[in-house]
Each structure stands twice: as structure tokens, then as C-alpha cells.
Motif scaffolding. Structure first.
Motif, short mmCIF file in Angstrom:
data_model
loop_
_atom_site.label_atom_id
_atom_site.label_comp_id
_atom_site.label_asym_id
_atom_site.label_seq_id
_atom_site.Cartn_x
_atom_site.Cartn_y
_atom_site.Cartn_z
N LYS A 57 -2.75 -0.48 5.44
CA LYS A 57 -4.19 -0.99 4.63
C LYS A 57 -3.05 -2.67 3.78
O LYS A 57 -3.88 -3.29 3.11
CB LYS A 57 -3.81 -0.18 3.24
N GLU B 25 -7.05 4.49 -7.75
CA GLU B 25 -7.45 5.55 -7.78
C GLU B 25 -5.33 6.21 -7.97
O GLU B 25 -5.28 6.98 -9.04
CB GLU B 25 -6.81 6.37 -5.89
N SER C 90 0.84 -1.02 0.42
CA SER C 90 0.20 -0.06 0.21
C SER C 90 0.83 0.99 -0.15
O SER C 90 2.01 1.60 0.09
CB SER C 90 -0.73 -0.29 1.37
N SER D 182 -3.60 6.50 -2.64
CA SER D 182 -4.02 5.39 -1.68
C SER D 182 -4.31 4.50 -2.04
O SER D 182 -3.61 3.44 -2.49
CB SER D 182 -4.63 5.93 -0.10
N ASP D 183 -5.03 4.16 -2.52
CA ASP D 183 -5.76 2.71 -3.28
C ASP D 183 -5.66 2.68 -4.34
O ASP D 183 -5.71 3.30 -5.39
CB ASP D 183 -7.65 3.55 -3.78
N ASN E 288 -3.99 -6.17 2.89
CA ASN E 288 -3.89 -6.24 1.16
C ASN E 288 -3.69 -7.93 1.50
O ASN E 288 -3.57 -8.71 0.33
CB ASN E 288 -3.38 -5.12 0.70
#
Length: 387
Positions: A82, A21, A10, A17-18, A86
Motif C-alpha cells: 500500500k 480509518e 501505510s 489501515s486506510d 500511495n
């Protein structure tokens, strides 16, 4: 060297961040640099978008103990949470943590020193030392995730993020740890840090469409810009079916110092790191994500090193610093993220102002380069997971 899987990662930066994105930000030809003034010092920087600044602010105030932490630490915690999710690692699991930074708690240190000077050097906050030591980066992440593995923090200037990868590879290959969380974080957008870079005569003052001219070998002025961000990766021993990419090989090299920012005209350190990385693999490298900070000497010396190592078979080359500037210790980590995205999406991200840039015929292996003051170069080769 044994193959190591990257099972989760991440980041947080001007790109977002995503994953979607960030990829969307790479897919457009816009850069994310803007002119900002801090305490009468102006410079082009990239910074977190408003929604991510608010997320970091919310994290800071989510617990009393986080309210005294520097932005570097908070960004690392945010990205690490994150990345853990993930990778589908359990909280409280046993894994090592190695997250570094070039400058460390830059904003907090400058704030404490300003207070110290204002108070005529008679008083300093008792939190000054514990919250500005470099070890904060990994210890707070390990505490937040309740990991029981080894916790390490280091600083090797702008190659810090990739040196964290090297260290984790050594731990995993030795059998002393099966999993490691690695990366780097940097928040250098301060008056003093910008002034330091400007004093070196390497900072961009261009009023061009693309003010950081990374990999433009025809530029007549240095064009480096700073940026803030962090990127964290979860590494596991062996080839995992859920691996987003595989670490195929690593290499490193160090210049003989002739001055404090020593890098030779043909970047001998990069030649050594790339030769070492290539010695572990039999297949071609398709793309190189270069360090390419946007300085005349930095870009040209790395390119000459690539020409010496690869000869007439030079891979496609690219960089992300034209888009987000130089995030110092975190730059190699954010370059790794770009490499993983290109491997996953099977799409090459070029540089819009370089119209004759070579594009790869395939994207199976990508080399990521980073180097810092003192000539500490690292090359990491990532391979597409085809399982």
C-alpha cells in the motif's frame, strides 16, 4: 543534512489501515486495548481488527510460499504494497528496503520451539531457521515488490523503526540510493512475550478507563501494554511536490549501560538525540510525539530530558501508546504516522485523561522520539510540506 521527502506510507494496526480509518480512530477518545489470554497468560493488548486479520490471512494463503511466513512478515508485506501504491512508485523500481523489528518472527519461533520441546528435542522443522531469521522482514518485502536496491534488516529494540529512517537518510545523503522504503513491524501478542514484560514489573494490571497511562506523571504503577502493528514509509531525495511530509532533521544518542534496560533519570540519550536533531534546524518544534511507554521511569525520564533541552519553551507533547499500547520495534514508525497525520490535518491529537495538556498554536514541525532497551534513542523532526 539534505531534506528528504516522505511521498507515501501505510500502516496496519488496531487503528486500521486506510488513512481515513486511522485518522478516525485517533479522532475519538477510545483506546484499543483489551484483555486477552494466550496459553493461560493474560494481558492487555491491542490487536488487528477482524477485517485486517482476515486480510492478513488472505495474504498468507494467496501463495504457497507465504503460508510459512510469520505475521510480522505478512504485515510488512501488506503495508509495503500500500505504501508503494500511495507513493506512486513502480513495482520493479530501484529502491532500498530497510524494515526492522524488535522481536522478529515471535509467533513462529515460539511455535517451532514448542514443537521441538513436544518432540523431546529430537526433531525440528527444516523451515525453522529460514523463516525465523530477522532478514525475512526486508527480503520478503523486496521480493514481493521486486525491488533491485539494497536490502537491510536490523533490530535495535524499541527504536528500530526510527533507526531504519536514520539508515535510509545516510544512504540517500551519500548518493548511493535515491529512494528507500523503511519501517518496522511487530507481532508480540504471545504468551511468552507478555510474560517477559510482566516479569519486568512494567505491565499494566489497571482496571481503569485508560489502562495504559502514558505521560501521566502522577501514576503510582507502571502501565505498559503490548500491541501489534507495522508502518512503512517511502523516502525520496529532495523536496517533492507530492511529499506528505519532509524529514527536516535527525538525531541519535546512546546511554552508557549500567544494566540491561539502562536509561538514566534524565534520559541522557534523549538529550543527545534531541540536541543533535535541533542543531540542524533554525525553526521551533511545535509538537513532540514522545516515546512514553506508560512506565513510571520511562515517561518521567523522557520528560525531564525534554525540560533540560527545551527549557521554558517546551513544545506540546503527546503519545499514542495510551491508545494502542507499545508495539516495540514498530512503535516509532507508528508515532511517525501520527506526526504526519497531524501535519496533514493541522489538528493536534492529545491524551484525554490529561486535561491540562498544552496544545500547539501551530503545527509546522513535529519531533518524534523513540528509545529502546540499552538506551538507543532517536529523534526525527518532520516538517509540513507547504509546496
Amino acid at each position: 543534512m539534505k531534506t528528504i521527502s516522505i511521498t507515501g506510507y501505510s500502516s496496519i494496526s488496531a487503528l486500521g489501515s486506510d488513512v481515513d480509518e486511522v485518522w478516525g480512530a485517533y479522532a475519538i477518545e477510545n483506546h484499543f486495548l483489551e484483555q486477552i489470554t494466550y496459553d493461560n497468560v493474560s494481558g492487555l493488548v491491542s490487536r488487528l481488527p477482524t477485517h485486517l486479520d482476515q486480510a492478513i490471512h488472505s495474504l498468507k494463503h494467496s501463495h504457497q510460499k507465504y503460508q510459512v511466513l510469520d505475521k510480522t512478515v505478512l504485515m510488512a508485506i501488506y503495508a509495503a504494497r500500500k505504501a508503494l501504491k500511495n507513493a506512486r512508485w513502480d513495482k520493479n523500481a530501484t529502491f532500498g528496503v530497510n524494515i526492522g523489528s524488535s522481536r522478529g518472527a515471535t509467533q513462529l519461533f515460539e511455535q517451532f520451539y514448542d514443537d521441538f520441546s513436544t518432540n523431546h528435542k529430537s526433531r525440528v522443522s527444516p523451515l525453522t531457521s529460514p523463516t525465523t531469521t530477522l532478514g525475512n522482514l526486508s527480503t520478503w518485502v523486496a521480493d514481493d515488490l521486486q525491488s533491485s536496491g539494497p536490502v537491510i534488516t536490523h533490530s535495535i529494540t524499541c527504536s528500530t523503526g526510527l533507526h531504519a529512517v536514520l539508515n535510509a537518510v545516510a544512504w540517500i545523503n551519500s548518493g548511493m540510493s535515491q529512494k528507500f522504503m523503511v519501517g518496522a513491524t511487530e507481532a508480540p501478542n504471545t504468551a511468552f512475550t507478555i510474560a517477559q514484560m510482566q516479569s519486568l514489573k512494567i505491565y499494566s494490571d489497571h482496571q481503569l478507563e485508560y489502562p495504559c497511562r502514558a505521560l501521566d506523571l502522577e501514576k503510582s504503577k507502571n502501565s505498559m501494554c503490548l500491541g501489534e502493528g507495522a508502518a512503512i514509509f517511502c523516502l525520496e531525495q529532495g523536496v517533492k511536490s507530492n511529499a506528505l511530509a519532509l524529514i527536516d532533521s535527525i538525531g541519535y544518542g546512546t546511554e552508557k549501560l549500567t544494566h540491561n534496560v539502562s536509561v538514566t533519570q534524565d534520559a541522557k540519550c534523549f538529550q543527545d538525540s534531541m540536541h543533535m536533531a535541533l542543531s540542524y534546524i533554525d525553526e521551533d518544534v511545535d509538537v513532540i510525539v514522545m516515546h512514553a511507554p506508560g512506565t513510571i521511569k520511562g515517561d518521567s525520564s523522557e520528560m525531564r530530558a525534554i525540560e533540560k533541552v527545551f527549557g521554558s519553551n517546551i513544545p506540546a507533547v503527546t503519545s499514542n501508546k495510551w491508545k494502542i499500547g507499545h508495539t516495540l520495534g514498530a512503535s516509532g514508525s507508528l508515532s511517525m504516522e501520527l506526526a504526519i497525520l497531524m501535519l496533514e490535518k493541522q489538528e493536534f491529537i492529545g491524551i484525554p485523561y490529561l486535561k491540562n495538556l498544552k496544545t500547539p498554536e501551530k503545527i509546522e514541525r513535529i519531533m518524534v522520539n523513540a528509545v529502546g532497551f540499552g538506551g538507543n534513542a532517536v529523534s526525527v523532526v518532520l516538517k509540513r510540506n507547504t509546496i
